[in-house]
Enzyme design. Structure first.
Site, PDB file in Angstrom:
ATOM      1  N   HIS A  76      -0.082  -0.949  -5.615  1.00 21.65           N
ATOM      2  CA  HIS A  76       0.317  -2.183  -5.076  1.00 21.65           C
ATOM      3  C   HIS A  76       0.635  -1.590  -3.868  1.00 21.65           C
ATOM      4  O   HIS A  76       2.192  -1.165  -3.850  1.00 21.65           O
ATOM      5  CB  HIS A  76       1.252  -2.714  -5.715  1.00 21.65           C
ATOM      6  CG  HIS A  76       1.481  -4.739  -5.607  1.00 21.65           C
ATOM      7  ND1 HIS A  76       1.468  -4.961  -3.799  1.00 21.65           N
ATOM      8  CD2 HIS A  76       1.418  -5.788  -5.491  1.00 21.65           C
ATOM      9  CE1 HIS A  76       2.189  -6.088  -3.443  1.00 21.65           C
ATOM     10  NE2 HIS A  76       1.180  -6.809  -4.625  1.00 21.65           N
ATOM     11  N   HIS A  89      -5.836 -11.203  -6.124  1.00 18.54           N
ATOM     12  CA  HIS A  89      -4.133 -10.378  -5.194  1.00 18.54           C
ATOM     13  C   HIS A  89      -3.811  -9.737  -6.771  1.00 18.54           C
ATOM     14  O   HIS A  89      -3.326  -8.213  -6.862  1.00 18.54           O
ATOM     15  CB  HIS A  89      -3.454 -11.217  -5.931  1.00 18.54           C
ATOM     16  CG  HIS A  89      -1.768 -10.990  -5.890  1.00 18.54           C
ATOM     17  ND1 HIS A  89      -1.497  -9.950  -4.554  1.00 18.54           N
ATOM     18  CD2 HIS A  89      -0.752 -10.539  -6.652  1.00 18.54           C
ATOM     19  CE1 HIS A  89      -0.511  -9.708  -4.928  1.00 18.54           C
ATOM     20  NE2 HIS A  89      -0.054 -10.222  -6.397  1.00 18.54           N
ATOM     21  N   CYS A 123       4.676  -9.036  -0.511  1.00 14.59           N
ATOM     22  CA  CYS A 123       2.987  -8.727  -0.753  1.00 14.59           C
ATOM     23  C   CYS A 123       1.919  -9.412  -0.025  1.00 14.59           C
ATOM     24  O   CYS A 123       0.642  -8.853   0.228  1.00 14.59           O
ATOM     25  CB  CYS A 123       2.965  -8.831  -1.807  1.00 14.59           C
ATOM     26  SG  CYS A 123       4.158  -8.351  -3.532  1.00 14.59           S
TER      27      CYS A 123
END
Length: 419
Positions: free
Chosen positions: A344, A307, A167
């Site tokens: 995401h 995040h 990620c």
């Protein structure tokens, strides 16, 4: 004297729009790009929501080109074209002022490579045999495919980099791009990340990890960073690319500068593959290193792009890491969580959120975080739920990216003046 790195071009395809302008407008409006996945292949999955692009990247490319590229390569190539045009460098071709290939690099990656092409080819092989396998298969699934296609298009000869860090992939690609300029190996780097992750294979896999939100009946409200009822992340697809340039090179050609990529910091948790270090020290270390590299003091940080994936543990630990880093200046930094709107993007998340950070500094406004109905009182942060104007003067911002496996990557940006 250290070489300054600035951002001179932006490109993006996200669930909020097929370009930077529509994505930024969607962020400022608090618009959700998460929808129900109603195609038959998703019908039997426990999670049937995700963030899809509102445009088909294959339709924006000539058919002969699109068939050679995996979906993530299509997205990244289009985002790179947008950024290249936006930087003004495309207009220098043939004028004698174009960037020599030996001073031009690419640092672009997709966290999962060409996974969709691998799955598609495997089905073709099983059902139709080896003769029907495309001769473009290797180029479509190889991890450096996107960087290679972009490099071919712009004539980059200094380097082709493909950082992969789950990620944190997009953030790491930007960090590596800045390093190439600082090291004197390139004057201009096209850098960013993306992923085509809305596929039954990935949804089933992440659902098995208990990482996804199960709000199938409320897609637009499923991504809920910092809310007490958050129950996991929402998978999305997308890509974001920036043109990074040495400040001197940008000055010489009179380029418009969005912001300075002032520093970067990394660390590794080495705690657990899926869970972050419960002390938050790994994340805090990356943030401290980014501040040191950028020569920014905690009281100069006015904005943090978190995040904030919407996982119960992750959001809380990130707040701990932020407080450990900024101390009593934590309340001075306005926090936002773009995943509440975009979902995401996996390998594209770090790049897309860095892009949002750059635009926040450039336009002096921080986008809101949506879907906070009951703010988690363990999150001691100033999370904005409305567009928040930033003060004038030169200020700093951090954008956090934390990846599976314990990757922590933080970028520090500095403003260069109001628009």
């Amino acid at each position: 004297m250290r070489t300054e790195v600035v951002v001179t071009g932006l490109g993006a395809l996200t669930p909020l729009g097929g370009d930077v302008a529509s994505t930024w407008a969607g962020l400022l409006a608090g618009q959700s790009g998460i929808t129900a996945l109603t195609s038959p292949e998703f019908a039997d999955l426990p999670v049937r929501i995700g963030g899809r692009l509102p445009v088909d990247p294959a339709q924006a490319l000539p058919r002969a080109t699109a068939r050679k590229l995996d979906r993530n390569q299509q997205m990244l190539l289009l985002a790179a074209r947008q950024a290249w045009t936006d930087s003004g460098l495309a207009h220098l071709a043939g004028t004698g002022q174009a960037v020599p290939g030996e001073r031009l690099a690419v640092s672009v990656s997709a966290g999962s490579g060409g996974l969709l092409s691998i799955l598609e080819t495997w089905e073709t092989l099983k059902e139709k045999g080896a003769r029907m396998v495309s001769p473009f298969t290797v180029a479509r699934f190889i991890a450096d495919g996107a960087a290679s296609w972009i490099g071919l298009e712009i004539g980059a000869k200094a380097a082709l980099e493909t950082p992969i860090a789950a990620c944190a992939t997009g953030s790491e690609a930007l960090r590596r791009g800045a390093e190439l300029i600082r090291a004197g190996w390139a004057d201009v780097v096209v850098a960013g990340g993306g992923d085509a992750s809305v596929h039954p294979f990935l949804l089933a896999s992440f659902a098995a990890m208990r990482a996804l939100s199960h709000r199938n009946d409320e897609p637009a409200r499923a991504a809920r960073p910092f809310d007490k009822t958050r129950d996991g992340l929402v998978l999305s697809e997308g890509a974001a690319v920036m043109v990074l340039e040495s400040a001197e090179h940008a000055r010489q050609r009179g380029a418009r500068v969005y912001a300075e990529l002032a520093g970067a910091g990394v660390s590794a948790d080495s705690y657990d593959f899926a869970q972050p270090d419960p002390t938050g020290e790994g994340q805090a270390a990356a943030m401290r290193r980014a501040l040191t590299d950028a020569r920014l003091a905690p009281d100069q940080v006015v904005h943090i792009n978190a995040h904030a994936a919407g996982t119960p543990v992750g959001d809380r630990l990130e707040s701990v890491a932020i407080r450990r880093t900024l101390g009593h200046h934590t309340s001075d930094a306005v926090v936002t969580a773009p995943k509440s709107m975009m979902g995401h993007l996996l390998g594209g998340a770090g790049a897309a959120e860095a892009l949002a950070t750059v635009l926040a500094l450039h336009h002096r406004v921080v986008p809101p975080t949506i879907n906070i109905d009951d703010f988690d009182d363990e999150i001691a942060l100033d999370v904005t739920r409305e567009p928040h104007e930033l003060s004038g003067g030169v200020v700093g911002a951090l954008t956090n990216s934390f990846g599976l496996g314990g990757h922590n990557s933080v970028l520090a940006f500095r403003s260069v003046g109001a628009t």
